[in-house]
Structures are given as C-alpha cells and as structure tokens.
Design a protein around this motif. Structure first.
Motif, short mmCIF file in Angstrom:
data_model
loop_
_atom_site.label_atom_id
_atom_site.label_comp_id
_atom_site.label_asym_id
_atom_site.label_seq_id
_atom_site.Cartn_x
_atom_site.Cartn_y
_atom_site.Cartn_z
N GLN A 2 -45.34 -26.71 30.28
CA GLN A 2 -46.34 -27.25 29.43
C GLN A 2 -47.19 -26.11 28.59
OE1 GLN A 2 -48.38 -29.38 32.85
NE2 GLN A 2 -48.88 -30.97 31.08
N LYS A 3 -47.73 -26.66 27.58
CA LYS A 3 -48.32 -25.66 26.71
C LYS A 3 -50.01 -25.93 26.66
CE LYS A 3 -44.47 -23.90 24.18
NZ LYS A 3 -44.55 -22.35 24.36
N LEU A 4 -50.63 -25.22 26.31
CA LEU A 4 -52.03 -25.52 25.79
C LEU A 4 -52.29 -25.01 24.60
CD1 LEU A 4 -54.58 -26.95 27.69
CD2 LEU A 4 -55.35 -24.57 27.59
N GLY A 5 -53.07 -25.92 23.66
CA GLY A 5 -53.20 -25.71 22.50
C GLY A 5 -54.53 -24.79 22.39
N ILE A 6 -54.20 -23.48 21.46
CA ILE A 6 -55.30 -22.47 21.44
C ILE A 6 -55.80 -22.33 20.16
CG2 ILE A 6 -55.65 -19.95 22.21
CD1 ILE A 6 -54.92 -21.66 24.46
N GLY A 7 -57.04 -22.20 19.67
CA GLY A 7 -57.71 -21.95 18.55
C GLY A 7 -58.39 -20.45 18.84
N ILE A 8 -58.15 -19.75 17.91
CA ILE A 8 -58.77 -18.32 17.71
C ILE A 8 -59.95 -18.31 16.78
CG2 ILE A 8 -58.31 -15.76 17.74
CD1 ILE A 8 -55.89 -16.40 18.76
N ILE A 14 -60.19 -6.46 17.65
CA ILE A 14 -59.95 -6.67 18.98
C ILE A 14 -58.73 -7.94 18.85
CG2 ILE A 14 -61.55 -8.37 19.77
CD1 ILE A 14 -59.86 -5.73 21.87
N SER A 15 -58.73 -8.60 17.76
CA SER A 15 -57.84 -9.77 17.79
C SER A 15 -56.25 -9.32 17.68
CB SER A 15 -58.30 -10.49 16.50
OG SER A 15 -58.06 -10.00 15.46
N SER A 16 -55.94 -8.14 17.13
CA SER A 16 -54.67 -7.85 17.15
C SER A 16 -54.09 -7.78 18.68
CB SER A 16 -54.46 -6.83 16.32
OG SER A 16 -54.78 -6.78 14.96
N ALA A 17 -54.90 -7.05 19.56
CA ALA A 17 -54.34 -6.85 20.70
C ALA A 17 -54.22 -8.22 21.36
CB ALA A 17 -55.44 -6.09 21.54
N TYR A 18 -55.19 -9.28 21.25
CA TYR A 18 -54.93 -10.45 21.89
C TYR A 18 -53.75 -11.20 21.50
CZ TYR A 18 -59.44 -11.27 24.43
OH TYR A 18 -60.27 -11.05 25.32
N LEU A 19 -53.43 -11.13 20.04
CA LEU A 19 -52.27 -11.86 19.31
C LEU A 19 -50.99 -11.17 19.86
CD1 LEU A 19 -53.98 -12.40 15.83
CD2 LEU A 19 -53.24 -14.29 17.56
N ILE A 30 -50.68 -21.16 20.09
CA ILE A 30 -51.87 -20.96 18.94
C ILE A 30 -51.55 -21.72 17.73
CG2 ILE A 30 -52.61 -19.10 17.74
CD1 ILE A 30 -51.45 -17.03 19.66
N ARG A 31 -52.69 -22.50 17.56
CA ARG A 31 -52.42 -23.55 16.48
C ARG A 31 -53.16 -23.18 15.48
NH1 ARG A 31 -49.29 -27.68 18.16
NH2 ARG A 31 -50.23 -29.00 16.46
N GLY A 32 -53.79 -22.14 15.35
CA GLY A 32 -54.58 -21.65 14.20
C GLY A 32 -55.62 -20.48 14.67
N ILE A 33 -56.09 -19.79 13.45
CA ILE A 33 -57.06 -18.80 13.68
C ILE A 33 -58.12 -18.83 12.69
CG2 ILE A 33 -55.49 -16.93 14.81
CD1 ILE A 33 -55.31 -15.57 12.31
N ALA A 34 -59.25 -18.55 12.86
CA ALA A 34 -60.62 -18.56 12.10
C ALA A 34 -61.32 -17.36 12.08
CB ALA A 34 -61.13 -19.96 12.07
N ASP A 35 -62.27 -17.09 10.73
CA ASP A 35 -63.23 -16.27 10.98
C ASP A 35 -64.08 -16.68 9.80
OD1 ASP A 35 -63.23 -12.98 11.78
OD2 ASP A 35 -64.35 -13.51 9.99
N LEU A 36 -65.23 -16.14 9.94
CA LEU A 36 -66.32 -16.38 8.75
C LEU A 36 -65.81 -15.80 7.47
CD1 LEU A 36 -69.62 -15.84 10.65
CD2 LEU A 36 -68.93 -18.26 9.39
N GLN A 43 -55.39 -12.51 6.36
CA GLN A 43 -54.75 -11.49 6.65
C GLN A 43 -53.94 -11.45 7.98
OE1 GLN A 43 -57.18 -7.91 6.06
NE2 GLN A 43 -55.96 -6.79 7.70
N ARG A 44 -54.97 -11.68 9.06
CA ARG A 44 -54.37 -11.62 10.33
C ARG A 44 -53.41 -12.71 10.59
NH1 ARG A 44 -55.74 -7.55 11.97
NH2 ARG A 44 -57.75 -7.47 12.79
N ALA A 45 -53.63 -13.82 9.92
CA ALA A 45 -52.44 -14.90 10.12
C ALA A 45 -51.08 -14.56 9.55
CB ALA A 45 -53.09 -16.24 9.41
#
Length: 366
Positions: A2-8, A14-19, A30-36, A43-45
């Motif tokens: 089973q997988k859990l849907g993750i949004g960042i 620090i996001s690079s280390a997490y990803l 990971i279903r998507g990433i966002a930033d203000l 860029q990170r995507a």
C-alpha cells in the motif's frame, strides 16, 4: 505494498534531502510539490521528475493523505492548520512551531479532527541512535546519572545563502539545532521533567560570508548562545549548550552517563556514526551498529514510519506529542533564563517505541 499519497509544501534548501531520501521508501507516493514561489517548485519538480502544483491544488487533491511541510519555522503551524482543515495529516520540518502555545494549538486541532501530526527530526530513528538506545536499555550503564549535549559553531551565515531566518523569532541555535539533541535524549532517556538555563546575545547584527550575499549585514533578534540543564523524569540531569558564537570546541555531540558506564552517542543531526561504550574500570570501546538506516541521509524516515503507521493504524514515532514536548522544553530554557528559576515541563510524551518493532528484513514496513 500500500502507498500513501504525499504532498510537499516548501521547496527550499532542505527539500532536496527529503526528496532524495523519499526514493528509499516505496510507501511514499509523492503526488506533487508546491511553494509560494511557484518557480522554485517548478525547478525542484524538474530535478526530481515530479509535478509542481499550487498550494491550493495540493490541499484539495483527494489522492493526498499526508502533507509534508518544509516551509520556514514561522510558517509551520499556519501551513499545518491549513492541511488539517483540508482533512490531511501533516508532518513538518522542525521545530513543530516557534512557540509552545501555537504548537499546542496545532496538536489540539489534530486531536479534534482525528488527524495525525508529526515532525522532524527523525534522525533518532537512524541505526546508530537506535543501537545506542538498545545499549542503554540493556542496563549496562546502570542507573542513569546525566550527560552532555553540545552544538557550537560560529553561525550559519557562513554557508546558508539566505540565513536571515536563523536570527529571527523561531531561529537561533536552540530552535534550529536543539530539536536533534533533545529528541534523541528523549529517545534514550525518556521525557524531561524540569529545566534551568541562561541565554545571551553577544552581537546585535551578523555579517553574511556566504554567496550570493557576501558582506551584507543582518539583525539579530534572538539569543545566540544558550546553556541549560534538563532534569529528566528518570532522574538523569543533562547539560545542553547550543551556540552560534563559538569559533571551535572539543566536546563530542552527546554523552550519556550512568553509575556503571558512559556512552558516546554520535551527532544526532545524522543517522549514523560511531558509538563508544566505557564500562566502569575499563576504557572506551567502539560498538557495532546493529540497527539499519545508519549508512546514509534518510531524512524522511520519520515520514515513512508515519505513513506505515497511518496505513496499519499504529502509533508513529516522530509524533506530534514528542515534537510538542521538545518545543516546550526549548521554550522553557528561555523562560528559565528570563526569570532566573527552574521551569516545570507539563507535557509527558511516551518514549517512542524502538524502530526494530516495525522492521521486516531490516526495512521499515509495518
């Protein structure tokens, strides 16, 4: 599996280390990433072959069950409350909040909604720290007596491209680095009962020496040298010193003392490292690391444990209760310094279960 849907939410440093680490845990979808700053999210995507979305899109996506909140500390609670309001569990970078009151609001909201919150650090789940815990649990140290926890450096303006937030409310050496040390000590010894402390601010401004802002000056709004004492529920008394004002030192990051021995615990900002044990009358000897996740930067291990816990309905280890306790302890250092008295700690979290209880073939699974 089973997988859990993750949004960042939050695509900063620090996001690079997490990803990178999340690739080690198949449970995390990971279903998507966002930033203000949507450009930063794009860029990170692009770097990790993910989808950049708006924050509203992530929060409104029914396929996402858990929001990983990697924003700056002062936004942790605001973003966490928005996630909870949209029916999402939330896991944030440390600290849980910049004040105990707002951290408590987040925790109470989660309990009201029946959702979970979690928070970094998760390095205490690393193989070396879990091995250190198992050594302590054998009783080889005897009765716990005390210890030391030390992080001292000249300041993060040496390397961080935008270090301003380290010197604003929610920053400083204690809220920045203290969570690693205090969380690991709670893992090793259990919760803290009371604290005393001193805090000073030797300089009211700092000069950035990193690029691209080399030479710029930034104001300092918080104490940058904190020395405190924690009295634990089990009777141990541990000295802790966190500083952005020390040119260099020779202390090891963590030592734990008992009536029958001393344990040298590696840097709690890392998942691995050397463990040394001295039995009374002997000398320090290197101890083998017996638990997994000691050979790399698994900075999302706590997220993976939380995901498995949600799917199997068991407690997660890098929990909101643990993070709230650590936040209360850190804030209490400042209160103790201001009032010149000891401060009782009101939160009493359960000591996290050993990670070994959720391992199959050395990998976190259930």
């Amino acid at each position: 599996m089973q997988k859990l849907g993750i949004g960042i939410i939050g695509c900063g440093n620090i996001s690079s280390a997490y990803l990178k680490a999340m690739a080690s845990f198949p449970v995390l979808d990971i279903r998507g990433i966002a930033d203000l700053n949507h450009g930063l999210a794009e860029q990170r995507a692009g770097e990790f072959n993910l989808s950049a979305k708006s924050i509203d899109e992530l929060l409104g996506d029914p396929e996402i069950q858990l929001i990983v909140n990697l924003t700056v500390p002062k936004a942790h609670v605001e973003v966490g409350l928005r996630a909870l309001a949209h029916g999402k569990h939330t896991y944030s970078e440390k600290p849980l909040g910049i004040t105990f009151a707002e951290g408590k609001k987040l925790a109470e909201t989660a309990k009201t909604t029946g959702l979970r919150i979690g928070a970094a650090p998760d390095t205490f789940l690393g193989g070396s720290h879990q091995t250190a815990r198992s050594i302590i649990d054998t009783g080889v140290l005897g009765t716990p007596v005390g210890g030391t926890a030390t992080f001292m450096c000249p300041g993060h303006e040496r390397w961080h491209p935008n270090p301003d937030f380290y010197y604003e409310a929610g920053g400083g050496p204690m809220l920045d680095m203290g969570p690693y040390y205090i969380t690991d000590l709670v893992n090793l010894l259990g919760p803290v009962a009371k604290v005393a402390g001193f805090a000073v601010t030797p300089r009211n401004e700092r000069t950035i020496t990193s690029e691209p802002r080399n030479g710029q000056k930034i104001p300092v709004h918080i104490p940058t040298h904190v020395s405190s004492v924690m009295a634990f529920e089990n009777g141990a008394v541990v000295q802790i010193s966190m500083s952005f004002d020390v040119a260099g030192h020779k202390h090891v990051p963590l030592e734990v003392y008992g009536t029958e021995g001393t344990l040298i615990v590696p840097d709690p900002n890392h998942f691995g490292g050397d463990i040394q044990l001295l039995k009374k009358g002997g000398s320090f000897e290197l101890q083998p690391t017996t638990e997994p996740y000691a050979d790399g930067n698994y900075r999302s291990l706590g997220v993976a444990d939380m995901a498995h816990a949600i799917l199997s309905d068991r407690p997660h280890r890098a929990s909101g209760d643990l993070a709230l306790h650590v936040l209360e302890v850190m804030e209490a250092f400042g209160t103790a310094a201001d009032k010149g008295q000891t401060v009782d700690i009101t939160t009493k979290p359960e000591r996290p279960a050993p990670l070994s209880q959720s391992l199959i073939d050395g990998q976190i699974a259930r």
